[in-house]
Design a protein around this motif. Structure first.
Motif, mmCIF file in Angstrom:
data_model
loop_
_atom_site.group_PDB
_atom_site.id
_atom_site.type_symbol
_atom_site.label_atom_id
_atom_site.label_comp_id
_atom_site.label_asym_id
_atom_site.label_seq_id
_atom_site.Cartn_x
_atom_site.Cartn_y
_atom_site.Cartn_z
ATOM 1 N N THR A 81 -3.004 3.873 9.265
ATOM 2 C CA THR A 81 -4.154 3.815 8.370
ATOM 3 C C THR A 81 -5.410 4.019 9.187
ATOM 4 O OG1 THR A 81 -4.525 1.424 8.590
ATOM 5 C CG2 THR A 81 -2.997 2.144 6.855
ATOM 6 N N ASP A 88 0.838 -1.202 0.000
ATOM 7 C CA ASP A 88 0.000 0.000 0.000
ATOM 8 C C ASP A 88 0.873 1.253 0.000
ATOM 9 O OD1 ASP A 88 -2.395 1.393 -0.076
ATOM 10 O OD2 ASP A 88 -2.767 1.208 2.081
ATOM 11 N N ARG A 147 -6.824 8.856 5.015
ATOM 12 C CA ARG A 147 -6.960 7.511 5.575
ATOM 13 C C ARG A 147 -5.616 6.773 5.601
ATOM 14 N NH1 ARG A 147 -12.054 6.652 6.555
ATOM 15 N NH2 ARG A 147 -12.130 4.399 6.572
ATOM 16 N N PHE A 148 -4.556 7.438 5.134
ATOM 17 C CA PHE A 148 -3.236 6.825 5.094
ATOM 18 C C PHE A 148 -2.187 7.901 5.360
ATOM 19 C CE2 PHE A 148 0.649 5.320 3.151
ATOM 20 C CZ PHE A 148 0.658 3.967 3.444
ATOM 21 N N GLU A 177 -9.078 2.810 9.091
ATOM 22 C CA GLU A 177 -9.914 1.812 8.441
ATOM 23 C C GLU A 177 -11.378 1.922 8.848
ATOM 24 O OE1 GLU A 177 -7.680 -1.579 9.702
ATOM 25 O OE2 GLU A 177 -5.980 -1.010 8.456
#
Length: 163
Positions: A129, A10, A76-77, A131
């Motif tokens: 992250t 990722d 989100r990252f 989630e």
């Protein structure tokens, strides 16, 4: 929970999609600077174009260690990569990475410009992250805020060795 292999994959995918991040040089006494990454997962390398008289190029050559942070547009990252950095004058690689974007910053094209490459070889990355969905996020915050949990469970946080 995401495993380290997934996090690494990722990370490289997101670096490929990243328009810019922030780079700092260890011990340089400089604020972090926005830089555009050119990721090469197969070589475990992130390339950056900059002017030869740029403070990052000058202090990177002296210090030898850099930090590069990214944040995804959807928030989100998040990641911070660290590892040795070197200044490269590899004209073939510079030609390969040259773009209209680079032409806007450097006169004369890749052969005649003052551009050099910074080559970051990340040794590790700290990754966060998110989630949880919006509803899950709110519920986790409420549970932690009102004592049902000590901390909200929103996603993954890990340090991964690279490559």
């Amino acid at each position: 929970m995401t495993d380290q292999t997934d996090l690494k994959q990722d990370l490289w995918k997101r670096l490929d999609d990243q328009t810019a991040g922030m780079m700092g040089i260890e011990g340089a006494g400089l604020h972090m600077r926005p830089m555009t990454p050119h990721a090469d997962a197969a070589r475990n390398t992130v390339w950056f174009l900059c002017a030869s008289d740029n403070q990052l190029a000058q202090t990177g050559a002296e210090s030898g260690r850099a930090y590069f942070t990214i944040q995804s547009p959807d928030e989100r990252f998040y990641a911070c990569l660290s590892g040795p950095i070197t200044v490269s004058r590899d004209r073939d690689k510079l030609n390969e990475l040259w773009s209209v974007f680079a032409s806007a910053f450097f006169e004369g094209g890749p052969e005649e410009s003052s551009a050099v490459l910074l080559e970051l070889t990340p040794e590790e990355a700290e990754i966060w992250t998110v989630e949880a969905s919006g509803t899950q996020f709110a519920a986790e915050i409420a549970r932690a805020a009102f004592g049902a949990k000590s901390r909200p469970d929103l996603g993954t946080h890990d340090v991964v060795a690279l490559p």
